[in-house]
Design an enzyme around this catalytic site. Structure first.
Site: not given
Ligand code: DQQ
Length: 660
Positions: A137, A153, A161, A317, A353
């Site tokens: 994100d 992120q 991830w 999200e 999500d």
């Molecule tokens: N990615 C983050 C969360 C979010 C999600 C974690 C959405 O905070 O909800 O990496 O891709």
């Protein structure tokens, strides 16, 4: 810093509001091409280093075992993903791959023989990417003391991830970027399992507050506060987490892993205190947005009413909430705290999500009463109606740019290959091109998104084609030279005689959707027609961007805008789809589209950005000098004319790591 030589090339958005003539593109070489050429040299050097030494993760482990240019590459170490166990379904391709054409009888993927040269080609040239590893994100975008800041992120350890930290990059113009040291890492009990998504708010005194979700030692989702350690530093290199963290924990009745992604705060029109909203879901699987009131960003009151709730939509999200102007004369973005009232609507957006798509709806915010938001049209409420993008685009976030007086949107373009391939190439994901967002004041019922005007500074030589006739069943090659970094603007006219006289109504718009049937190779009366990009000479690989018209029983036309990836690659260890949706076309409008091709990204905008589609594609043949573009018309009963076609080769952006 302010007085010194600029770290990045600069461009002035104000000077680029005019439509450019492609034939004049070369003139900008002296101002923007040279720095970008320098950056290309740096990037090529980096690429060469990666090829020689492989992509090292933080602990010096090889994620890739490189071979020579054409040899098959092997996965040396399979990093496993932690997303699902930690409450985030970060990679949605695996189940789809197992169901799709990549799976053998036992559900095992057939791996493609990827070569280093194929994988290296996939890296983009003007979309933001960090130097390596996994990114998801966009976080906390803001403008501060001359720089646009983008946080993201990022996994410092691998191309899947996990270990989520905040990467950080700055730009003068949203196109050329310096990738800075990490802004925040998981180093406290309240974020040790990840510094997750968050948003920035700039207070009237200039102070910046950053609210983000932390995953605690027990993987509980809490909200934390951080501020720049040195507000005089325009690069905002160091961040200080608040002593008081966490400032919010899941309230009673909210799941411990269903409480994340605080928004930018806005000022309540009623009492001038601040409001934020946070996404969640209830036990009945309704998606919802909680609202908190705060004066100091340390103490919060949960308001008794929800901003909004929609049954069946699951976890929301990355909620975003912002005003847009309804007056056609006001074609600028609105600051987040602009109060509701005449001339203002509010957009509510959530990333679902359940299906990993970004949905939005337009409605009215009641800031004087209960702090609730109501959609204009309940039939296209949030999560059941419109999407920002009908392709690969998720977890997006907007910010208000006070310099350009615009609202700018970024989205995460994830991968649609296997985790194995991500590890092979040493990186995963790209950020979308930043897009300006406005209410479509012509329809009043959707947004329009458009690449920020600074993208046009990357335009080099262009070619123009006028009145190219594309007869039914034909493919027309377009000689544009190199076709891996392009900005394409096309306007089509459909032979109206044929549409009005010889066509009997098809069974109706309800009978068509982009993903039914054969995509771009299907043949309908009035579609598909459009462009084939990232195609090789003999069309064994191509990504189709097309319109498909349906004449309804009442005689009117319905227009679909679609993107077909089914033949985008010979490889099978990929998810390939036909994406798309309806696009409103008003009386008197031609069919218009814009396509940005950036190596493995095809980002497309129909009718000025009313409907957008982004594809991440993985060609094996239509790469480097072999990439071509074509016009096509697979409709049986219409002659299509490309009235105007402007195609620019785009320069590479200057995206490099910062050195002190
Ligand atoms: N990615 C983050 C969360 C979010 C999600 C974690 C959405 O905070 O909800 O990496 O891709």
């Amino acid at each position: 810093m302010d007085g010194g030589a600029p770290l990045l090339p600069e461009t002035n958005p104000e000077s680029h509001h005019q439509q450019r003539d492609p034939a004049r593109g070369k003139r900008r070489l002296s101002t923007t091409v040279l720095p970008a050429v320098a950056s290309a040299v740096v990037l090529l050097g980096l690429a060469a280093l990666f090829l020689v030494y492989g992509f090292k993760d933080g602990e010096g482990r090889d994620d890739v075992a490189p071979t020579g240019g054409g040899g098959r590459v092997e996965v040396a170490a399979v990093a496993s993903s932690r997303g699902v166990v930690e409450g985030v379904s970060e990679k949605s391709t695996t189940p789809a791959l197992l169901l799709g054409n990549g799976a053998g009888a036992g559900g095992k993927l057939r791996d493609y023989d990827w070569t280093n040269s194929m994988l290296s080609w996939q890296r983009t040239a003007f979309h933001f990417q960090p130097p390596n590893n996994w990114m998801n994100d966009p976080n906390g975008p803001l403008y501060y003391k001359g720089y646009y800041h983008l946080f993201y992120q990022w996994n410092p350890d691998s191309a899947v991830w996990g270990n989520i930290t905040w990467g950080h990059a700055v730009s003068r113009d949203l196109i050329h970027w310096l990738d800075l040291p990490l802004a925040m890492v998981p180093d406290h009990w309240y974020d040790i399992n990840g510094v997750w998504t968050g948003s920035a708010t700039q207070l009237p005194d200039g102070r910046i507050v950053m609210l983000y979700t932390g995953a605690t030692t027990e993987s509980v989702q809490v909200q934390n506060l951080a501020e720049p350690a040195d507000p005089n530093d325009p690069l905002l290199l160091r961040w200080a987490k608040a002593e008081a963290n966490p400032v919010l924990v899941p309230p009673p009745g909210v799941g411990l892993t269903d409480f994340r992604d605080p928004t930018t705060a806005w000022r309540s029109p009623a009492d001038s205190s601040w409001r934020i909203t946070i996404g969640s879901k209830n036990p009945d699987h309704a998606g919802l947005a909680l609202v908190y009131k705060t004066d100091d960003f340390l103490n919060y009151d949960l308001l008794p009413t929800l901003l909004h709730v929609v049954s069946g939509t699951g976890m929301w999200e990355c909620v975003d909430f912002y005003p847009v102007a309804t007056d056609p004369a006001i074609q600028v973005g609105l600051e987040t705290s602009t109060p509701p009232g005449a001339g203002v609507k509010h957009v509510l957006k959530a990333s679902l999500d359940d299906d990993r798509n970004d949905y939005y709806a337009i409605g009215t915010y009641d800031g004087e009463g209960a702090d609730t938001w109501t959609p204009d049209d309940a039939d296209i409420d949030l999560g059941i109606g419109l999407r920002y993008d009908y392709g690969k685009f998720y977890a997006s976030k907007t910010f208000y740019d006070p310099v350009g007086r615009r609202r700018v949107l970024w989205g995460w373009i994830g991968e649609t290959d296997s985790e194995r391939s991500d590890i092979l190439k040493g990186w995963a994901s790209v950020q979308s091109i930043p897009r300006t967002v406005l209410l479509d004041t012509k329809t009043g019922s959707n947004l329009v998104q458009w690449p920020v005007v600074e993208v046009e500074n990357l335009r080099m030589h262009g070619k123009k084609f006028n009145d190219v006739v594309i007869s039914p069943g034909s493919v027309v090659p377009l000689d544009v030279g190199k076709a891996t970094q392009l900005d394409i603007e096309a306007v089509f006219e459909v032979d109206t005689l044929a549409t009005s006289e010889s066509i009997i109504a098809e069974t109706g718009a309800a009978a068509y959707s982009c993903d039914m049937g054969a995509g771009a190779v299907g043949r309908g009366l009035l579609g598909p027609f459009g462009l084939l990009v990232l195609a090789d000479e003999d069309l064994s690989e191509r990504t189709a961007v097309f319109f498909y018209l349906i004449r309804r029983a009442d005689g009117n036309l319905t227009t679909f805008f679609c993107q077909d990836e089914l033949r985008s690659s010979k490889a099978n260890d990929l998810v390939k789809r036909v994406y798309g949706s309806l696009v409103p076309v008003l009386d008197g409008e031609n069919l218009a589209l814009r396509i940005l091709v950036d190596h493995s990204i095809v980002e497309s905008f129909a009718q000025g950005g009313r409907t957008c589609i982004t594809s991440r594609v993985y060609p094996t043949k239509a790469i480097y000098e072999s990439a071509r573009i074509f016009l096509f018309n697979n409709a049986t009963n219409i002659q299509v004319t490309a009235k105007s076609l402007k195609i620019w080769e785009l320069n590479s952006a200057y995206i490099r790591p910062y050195t002190d």
